[in-house]
Design an enzyme around this catalytic site. Structure first.
Site, PDB file in Angstrom:
ATOM      1  CB  THR A 117      -0.889   0.068   1.270  1.00 20.75           C
ATOM      2  OG1 THR A 117      -1.671  -1.110   1.353  1.00 20.75           O
ATOM      3  CG2 THR A 117      -1.816   1.265   1.255  1.00 20.75           C
ATOM      4  NE  ARG A 147      -8.134  -8.595   1.370  1.00 19.70           N
ATOM      5  CZ  ARG A 147      -7.121  -7.747   1.459  1.00 19.70           C
ATOM      6  NH1 ARG A 147      -6.875  -6.897   0.483  1.00 19.70           N
ATOM      7  NH2 ARG A 147      -6.350  -7.732   2.511  1.00 19.70           N
ATOM      8  CB  VAL A 148     -12.956  -4.559   0.530  1.00 18.71           C
ATOM      9  CG1 VAL A 148     -12.491  -3.160   0.905  1.00 18.71           C
ATOM     10  CG2 VAL A 148     -13.901  -4.506  -0.662  1.00 18.71           C
ATOM     11  CG  ASP A 152      -5.371  -2.085   5.223  1.00 18.50           C
ATOM     12  OD1 ASP A 152      -5.184  -2.505   4.063  1.00 18.50           O
ATOM     13  OD2 ASP A 152      -4.433  -1.749   5.970  1.00 18.50           O
ATOM     14  CB  THR A 199       1.781  -0.422   4.761  1.00 14.92           C
ATOM     15  OG1 THR A 199       2.059  -1.436   3.793  1.00 14.92           O
ATOM     16  CG2 THR A 199       2.983  -0.301   5.680  1.00 14.92           C
ATOM     17  CG  ASP A 255      -2.816  -9.625   7.222  1.00 14.54           C
ATOM     18  OD1 ASP A 255      -3.881  -9.405   6.602  1.00 14.54           O
ATOM     19  OD2 ASP A 255      -2.549 -10.723   7.729  1.00 14.54           O
TER      20      ASP A 255
HETATM   21  N1  GLY Z   1      -2.876  -3.439   3.096  1.00 13.75           N
HETATM   22  C1  GLY Z   1      -3.431  -3.745   1.858  1.00 13.75           C
HETATM   23  C2  GLY Z   1      -4.418  -4.809   1.891  1.00 13.75           C
HETATM   24  O1  GLY Z   1      -4.472  -5.587   2.821  1.00 13.75           O
HETATM   25  O2  GLY Z   1      -5.188  -4.891   0.965  1.00 13.75           O
END
Ligand code: GLY
Length: 361
Positions: A222, A250-251, A253, A273, A275
């Site tokens: 990210t 899936r979305v 963060d 940035t 998970d």
């Molecule tokens: N940090 C980016 C995602 O998990 O999509």
């Protein structure tokens, strides 16, 4: 003589007032404008810096910076051409937040449109909504003038996806499903009677990789950027093509306000940035800004937000940077070494700061 002394005192006073005022200005101008971004996304920071240094607003600068990263496909995880989902498709998550007005615009799982951050800004500027998703987000963006529909795949993303298919779709984001070592379709293990399951299936069920394993130091995932403009206004923006081999729909963060980024002119800003599936459960950037509001230094606020996640999910990888309204910044990370980039006055170019992971609190 008395008049002369009075004049001297007056001049002295005037000089010190000018000095104080100039001194204050001097300090201020050393602090901002300021650009901070996750990772060594140096070109993105330079693009944002050019805009903010030329007098554009923090929102404008964030758009320029994140847009540059999308065009450059930073690390293959921002913009088009990266992170194929289980169907081989690239989709985009992005967000912009104006810390002066607390307005937010975001798009999630957006298909066929490569300009994530510009689409997010259109949501903020031209709708009363905060977040548009999927194909409807694409239709909105195209109707508002962004180019599309565009194929967001690249040769690299298709090669990656083909190899993954050949590897029986491993690793993946499923859990508690059967079958484990193939591409599905999957069934929830609870939907089968215990007597229907074989021993080998049972032993494999415990073998599923955690989602954290998809994020690594080579998969930075990210751009999250904060900008303080010459007027002291703060904005943040993010853009990502999410997690590789994610389940379609899936979305992450990236478009979740308070998770990937947050800004409030009264306090400061944060970018995150890592998970996203885990991080969005903790809204780490909201946490950072609110901790700073209560008086925490950026470093402590960043560490505290990361510790809260690590205590519950010791396998997660992630990082945040925190910046207060005076332009003081710090980072904290867990599970990987984090780098963030900074540009401010009196610096010749972008500086990359390395933050080492801290152990379990
Ligand atoms: N940090 C980016 C995602 O998990 O999509």
């Amino acid at each position: 003589m008395a008049t002369k002394s009075l004049l001297c005192v007056q001049m002295l006073l005037l000089t010190s007032i000018v000095f104080v005022v100039l001194g204050h200005e001097a300090v201020k101008s050393e602090q901002y404008p300021l650009v901070v971004s996750t990772w060594p996304f140096v070109e993105a920071v330079r693009a944002a810096w050019r805009a903010v240094d030329a007098g554009f607003s923090s929102v404008d600068a964030v758009i320029e910076g994140c847009s540059a990263c999308e065009e450059l496909r930073c690390d293959g995880t921002v913009g088009p051409g990266g992170s194929p989902d289980e169907n081989g498709e690239t989709t985009i998550d992005a967000l912009v937040m104006d810390g002066a007005t607390m307005e937010v615009g975001a798009v999630a799982a957006m298909r066929y449109v490569k300009d994530g951050i510009r689409a997010a800004r259109l949501v903020m500027q031209h709708t009363k909504h905060t977040l548009l998703v999927g194909e409807k987000a694409s239709a909105f963006a195209i109707s508002m003038g962004l180019p599309g529909p565009t194929n967001l795949s690249s040769t690299e993303s298709m090669e990656k996806w083909t190899k993954w298919k050949q590897n029986h779709c491993q690793p993946n984001f499923w859990k508690n499903v059967i079958p484990v070592n193939s591409c599905g379709p999957y069934h929830g293990k609870d939907s089968l009677k215990l007597s229907d399951r074989t021993c080998s299936e049972d032993s494999l069920l415990g073998n599923i990789e955690s989602s954290s394993s998809h994020f690594s130091v080579n998969n930075h995932d990210t751009i999250s950027m904060a900008v303080i403009d010459k007027g002291g206004h703060i904005a943040v923006g993010t853009s990502t093509n999410g997690a590789t081999f994610k389940i379609p729909g899936r979305v992450g963060d990236g478009p979740i306000v308070g998770s990937s980024a947050y800004a409030d002119d009264e306090v400061g800003a944060c970018g995150a940035t890592g998970d996203g599936d885990i991080m969005m459960r903790f809204l780490p950037c909201y946490q950072v800004v609110e901790s700073m509001r209560l008086g925490m230094e950026p470093k402590l606020a960043a560490k505290d937000a990361i510790s809260r996640i690590a205590r519950k999910f010791p396998d997660f990888v992630g990082a945040v940077f925190a910046v207060n309204k005076n332009g003081e910044h710090a980072g904290a990370c867990y599970g990987w070494t984090f780098q963030y980039s900074v540009r401010r006055p009196l610096m010749d170019d972008v500086k990359v700061v390395t933050v080492h992971p801290h152990s379990l609190p």
